[in-house]
Scaffold this motif. Structure first.
Motif, PDB file in Angstrom:
ATOM      1  N   GLU A 182       0.929  -1.239  -0.067  1.00 20.06           N
ATOM      2  CA  GLU A 182       0.014  -0.070  -0.097  1.00 20.06           C
ATOM      3  C   GLU A 182       0.749   1.253  -0.077  1.00 20.06           C
ATOM      4  N   ASP A 234       3.816   1.580  -1.425  1.00 17.84           N
ATOM      5  CA  ASP A 234       4.215   1.799  -2.809  1.00 17.84           C
ATOM      6  C   ASP A 234       3.323   2.427  -3.610  1.00 17.84           C
ATOM      7  N   ARG A 235       2.243   1.880  -3.544  1.00 19.33           N
ATOM      8  CA  ARG A 235       0.966   2.268  -4.679  1.00 19.33           C
ATOM      9  C   ARG A 235       0.856   3.969  -3.863  1.00 19.33           C
ATOM     10  N   ALA A 236       0.818   4.277  -2.873  1.00 20.98           N
ATOM     11  CA  ALA A 236       0.572   5.616  -2.378  1.00 20.98           C
ATOM     12  C   ALA A 236       1.731   6.619  -2.894  1.00 20.98           C
ATOM     13  N   ALA A 249       3.546   5.711  -5.597  1.00 20.51           N
ATOM     14  CA  ALA A 249       3.259   6.053  -7.107  1.00 20.51           C
ATOM     15  C   ALA A 249       2.197   6.876  -7.582  1.00 20.51           C
ATOM     16  N   GLY A 250       1.228   7.029  -6.575  1.00 21.52           N
ATOM     17  CA  GLY A 250       0.232   7.822  -6.909  1.00 21.52           C
ATOM     18  C   GLY A 250       0.829   9.460  -6.748  1.00 21.52           C
ATOM     19  N   ARG A 251       1.534   9.633  -5.690  1.00 24.00           N
ATOM     20  CA  ARG A 251       1.904  10.980  -5.648  1.00 24.00           C
ATOM     21  C   ARG A 251       2.956  11.333  -6.618  1.00 24.00           C
ATOM     22  N   THR A 252       3.735  10.419  -7.110  1.00 26.75           N
ATOM     23  CA  THR A 252       4.537  10.632  -8.267  1.00 26.75           C
ATOM     24  C   THR A 252       3.928  11.031  -9.647  1.00 26.75           C
ATOM     25  N   ALA A 253       2.851  10.379  -9.592  1.00 26.36           N
ATOM     26  CA  ALA A 253       2.201  10.466 -10.892  1.00 26.36           C
ATOM     27  C   ALA A 253       1.129  11.863 -11.020  1.00 26.36           C
ATOM     28  N   ALA A 254       0.829  12.289  -9.620  1.00 27.62           N
ATOM     29  CA  ALA A 254      -0.043  13.383  -9.569  1.00 27.62           C
ATOM     30  C   ALA A 254       0.491  14.773  -9.922  1.00 27.62           C
TER      31      ALA A 254
END
Length: 281
Positions: free
Chosen positions: A260, A262-264, A266-271
């Motif tokens: 979880e 890692d996914r969070a 990755a979401g911050r990086t893509a935003a």
């Protein structure tokens, strides 16, 4: 010498003489009396509107609905007609009613949304194709021939031909030609593959499983890959079943937390960066 018969305009049975009513309408103020007289004129011309509607039947729309559209066009024509013009009301009303019917098909009868420009190309290509009919060897006219007849480019003709075939949608329950037992288009569609999600989850936990202590990795391997019971694992390792249960719960919880995280991340990086977006950075 052949006898030449003088042409005469054939009076239609559905074209009544309402010129007197239109002259009265022109001099009347808006009010109940004028509204009643308009309704009288509309009723007199309704047979003609129904006749025009029948010209558009057998195109996938109920005749009753087409007649309603035609009557709407008739009402508009009665309201807009200027009795002072030299042309008869019929000459003004027919294009108005036909235009309303064509607009109905253009805006409401397409199975998918098609831009108006493409709809117009479809109509021009259809008219040119039907006027050329088929060639001597029973083939549909070539794209170049349609383009020349319609005054379009070949690319525009191809776009119109695609729209011609896309006027109506095909039901997923429709039986496919040449098939038996009601085999439909829906039967050709693939279904969701649950193995895809499982593969993604395995790849997500793989690096975090490798970081667990060796004994915890062995316990998880025996439990989930060898399908051993907790009692069997406890006997194999020489520890209590309760200890095995705690280690399994602890290991799984730790791996889930890391996945979880890692996914969070990755979401911050893509935003997008709201500050950078606002400042143009």
């Amino acid at each position: 010498m052949a006898h030449v018969r003088a042409r005469r305009k054939h009076p239609h049975h559905d074209a009544p003489d309402t010129s007197a009513q239109f002259r009265r309408l022109a001099g009347m103020p808006e009010g109940p009396d004028k509204k009643a007289l308009r309704q009288e004129v509309v009723r007199a011309w309704m047979p003609m509107a129904a006749r025009l509607a029948r010209r558009f039947s057998n195109r996938g729309e109920a005749l009753e609905d087409l007649e309603q559209v035609a009557h709407l066009g008739l009402v508009k024509a009665v309201r807009r007609y200027d009795a002072g013009r030299s042309s008869a009301f019929e000459s003004f009303a027919v294009p108005t009613i036909v235009g309303e019917l064509k607009r109905h098909f253009r805006d409401h009868m397409w199975g998918v949304h098609v831009p108006r420009r493409v709809q117009e190309l479809r109509n021009r290509v259809r008219s040119a194709g039907l006027s050329l009919a088929v060639t001597a060897d029973d083939r549909f006219p070539a794209t170049a021939d349609i383009a020349e007849a319609a005054g379009l480019t070949e690319e525009e003709v191809r776009t119109g031909l695609e729209a011609w075939e896309s006027y109506a949608t095909l039901s997923l329950d429709a039986a496919l030609p040449g098939t038996e037992d009601g085999y439909s288009l829906l039967d050709t569609f693939g279904s969701t593959e649950p193995g895809f999600d499982q593969a993604v989850d395995r790849e997500a936990v793989r690096p975090h499983l490798s970081r667990l202590p060796e004994r915890e990795r062995e316990i998880l391997y025996l439990r989930f890959f060898c399908d051993m019971t907790q009692r069997g694992i406890a006997d194999h390792l020489g520890i209590s079943q309760m200890h095995v249960s705690r280690l399994i719960s602890h290991s799984c919880a730790r791996v889930c937390e890391r996945v979880e995280a890692d996914r969070a991340a990755a979401g911050r990086t893509a935003a997008p960066d709201p500050v950078g977006s606002a400042t143009g950075a």
